[in-house]
Design a protein around this motif. Sequence first.
Motif, PDB file in Angstrom:
ATOM      1  N   ASP A   1       0.858  -1.188   0.000  1.00  0.00           N
ATOM      2  CA  ASP A   1       0.000   0.000   0.000  1.00  0.00           C
ATOM      3  C   ASP A   1       0.893   1.237   0.000  1.00  0.00           C
ATOM      4  O   ASP A   1       1.680   1.449   0.933  1.00  0.00           O
ATOM      5  CB  ASP A   1      -0.896  -0.044   1.246  1.00  0.00           C
ATOM      6  CG  ASP A   1      -2.013   1.006   1.194  1.00  0.00           C
ATOM      7  OD1 ASP A   1      -1.930   1.941   0.385  1.00  0.00           O
ATOM      8  OD2 ASP A   1      -2.960   0.875   1.996  1.00  0.00           O
TER       9      ASP A   1
ATOM     10  N   SER B   1       1.231   5.323  -0.258  1.00  0.00           N
ATOM     11  CA  SER B   1       0.591   6.632  -0.096  1.00  0.00           C
ATOM     12  C   SER B   1       1.690   7.681  -0.117  1.00  0.00           C
ATOM     13  O   SER B   1       2.630   7.597   0.678  1.00  0.00           O
ATOM     14  CB  SER B   1      -0.158   6.713   1.228  1.00  0.00           C
ATOM     15  OG  SER B   1      -0.983   5.582   1.407  1.00  0.00           O
TER      16      SER B   1
ATOM     17  N   ASP C   1      -2.874   7.544  -3.387  1.00  0.00           N
ATOM     18  CA  ASP C   1      -3.059   6.373  -2.516  1.00  0.00           C
ATOM     19  C   ASP C   1      -3.500   5.190  -3.374  1.00  0.00           C
ATOM     20  O   ASP C   1      -4.526   5.264  -4.061  1.00  0.00           O
ATOM     21  CB  ASP C   1      -4.131   6.732  -1.469  1.00  0.00           C
ATOM     22  CG  ASP C   1      -4.198   5.769  -0.297  1.00  0.00           C
ATOM     23  OD1 ASP C   1      -3.411   4.812  -0.254  1.00  0.00           O
ATOM     24  OD2 ASP C   1      -5.055   6.003   0.577  1.00  0.00           O
TER      25      ASP C   1
ATOM     26  N   HIS D   1      -7.114  11.757   4.323  1.00  0.00           N
ATOM     27  CA  HIS D   1      -8.464  11.198   4.478  1.00  0.00           C
ATOM     28  C   HIS D   1      -9.448  12.336   4.706  1.00  0.00           C
ATOM     29  O   HIS D   1      -9.240  13.157   5.596  1.00  0.00           O
ATOM     30  CB  HIS D   1      -8.506  10.240   5.674  1.00  0.00           C
ATOM     31  CG  HIS D   1      -7.533   9.107   5.564  1.00  0.00           C
ATOM     32  ND1 HIS D   1      -6.432   8.974   6.369  1.00  0.00           N
ATOM     33  CD2 HIS D   1      -7.492   8.053   4.717  1.00  0.00           C
ATOM     34  CE1 HIS D   1      -5.749   7.889   6.027  1.00  0.00           C
ATOM     35  NE2 HIS D   1      -6.369   7.311   5.025  1.00  0.00           N
TER      36      HIS D   1
ATOM     37  N   GLU E   1     -11.156   0.887  -1.789  1.00  0.00           N
ATOM     38  CA  GLU E   1     -10.070   0.004  -1.337  1.00  0.00           C
ATOM     39  C   GLU E   1     -10.579  -1.207  -0.561  1.00  0.00           C
ATOM     40  O   GLU E   1     -10.252  -1.388   0.616  1.00  0.00           O
ATOM     41  CB  GLU E   1      -9.055   0.797  -0.519  1.00  0.00           C
ATOM     42  CG  GLU E   1      -9.633   1.669   0.589  1.00  0.00           C
ATOM     43  CD  GLU E   1      -8.536   2.453   1.320  1.00  0.00           C
ATOM     44  OE1 GLU E   1      -7.644   1.812   1.889  1.00  0.00           O
ATOM     45  OE2 GLU E   1      -8.585   3.690   1.313  1.00  0.00           O
TER      46      GLU E   1
HETATM   47  N1  MF3 Z   1      -2.862   3.708   2.812  1.00  0.00           N
HETATM   48  C1  MF3 Z   1      -3.873   3.529   3.829  1.00  0.00           C
HETATM   49  C2  MF3 Z   1      -5.179   4.058   3.290  1.00  0.00           C
HETATM   50  O1  MF3 Z   1      -5.576   3.582   2.313  1.00  0.00           O
HETATM   51  C3  MF3 Z   1      -3.493   4.186   5.119  1.00  0.00           C
HETATM   52  C4  MF3 Z   1      -2.256   3.657   5.653  1.00  0.00           C
HETATM   53  S1  MF3 Z   1      -2.093   4.051   7.287  1.00  0.00           S
HETATM   54  C5  MF3 Z   1      -0.505   4.568   7.380  1.00  0.00           C
HETATM   55  O2  MF3 Z   1      -5.811   4.956   3.765  1.00  0.00           O
HETATM   56  F1  MF3 Z   1      -0.280   4.871   8.584  1.00  0.00           F
HETATM   57  F2  MF3 Z   1       0.306   3.661   6.960  1.00  0.00           F
HETATM   58  F3  MF3 Z   1      -0.364   5.631   6.640  1.00  0.00           F
END
Ligand code: MF3
Length: 257
Positions: free
Chosen positions: A97, A99, A108, A178, A204
Amino acid sequence: MMIIIKNKFDIKKMKKAGEITAKVLNMIKKYIVPGISTGELDDICKDYIYTKKKVISACLGYQGYPRYTCISKNTTVCHGIPNYKQKIKNGDIINIDISIIKDGYFGDSSKMFFVGQCSSLAKKLCKITKKSLYEAIKIVKPNLPLRKIGKTIQKIAEKNNFSVVREYCGHGIGKNFHEEPYVLHYDNHDNTILLKQGMIFTIEPMINAGKKDIYCKKDKWTVKTKDNSLSAQYEHTILVTKNGYKVLTLRKNEKIV
Ligand code: MF3
Ligand code: CO
């Protein structure tokens, strides 16, 4: 309730952030081989994000998160913390994942990777999870009730005897990691939001091969399935356009089919 509608400038910036996010996921593929640790995979992503692309990870420091990416293996649902002691092996499925933040705008996206030869159940779970994301993306357009996204995902997962994790959802994204709207991956009759041109959000879905129940480990991050069943997730960042959608994190050679 405040959904931020993005203007032309925002959209241009979000496209750039999305492109870079997509490139990280393409870049990392060739390093995913038996024996490498999730800590090493995180380091490779970090170097690419910071040195090659000159942007920053949105994960590091987010609510105290200690690493640059999340890597979730097999029965881990999400937010796996990369670790040098955790090596991947033949037959594993892992979600990476990514971001990132580029010029103050967030991208993201995540996808599953197969390590060597995987079981037919693992392959089916990933295939269905990806299909649930794609089918949900394909219906996105102005005036669509937001709840149809979750309804679409839930129907596909449950038809295959899999389950939808309830505790995590997609989210509006822009200059915030977010924001509203929150996009559930199951049907919710109370939600009356209609999509509008200029909204940007992630979808997601996290889908379990067994029951939907999860728990969080003592490290405060790693989320696991309660019944020890496999879990898969795919994520994209989506813009609502005049007549439909644009996937801002679409990878080279990826087609929404
Ligand atoms: N990427 C995740 C989302 O889709 C969030 C990850 S939490 C983190 O919102 F702390 F790793 F950033
Ligand atoms: Co997200």
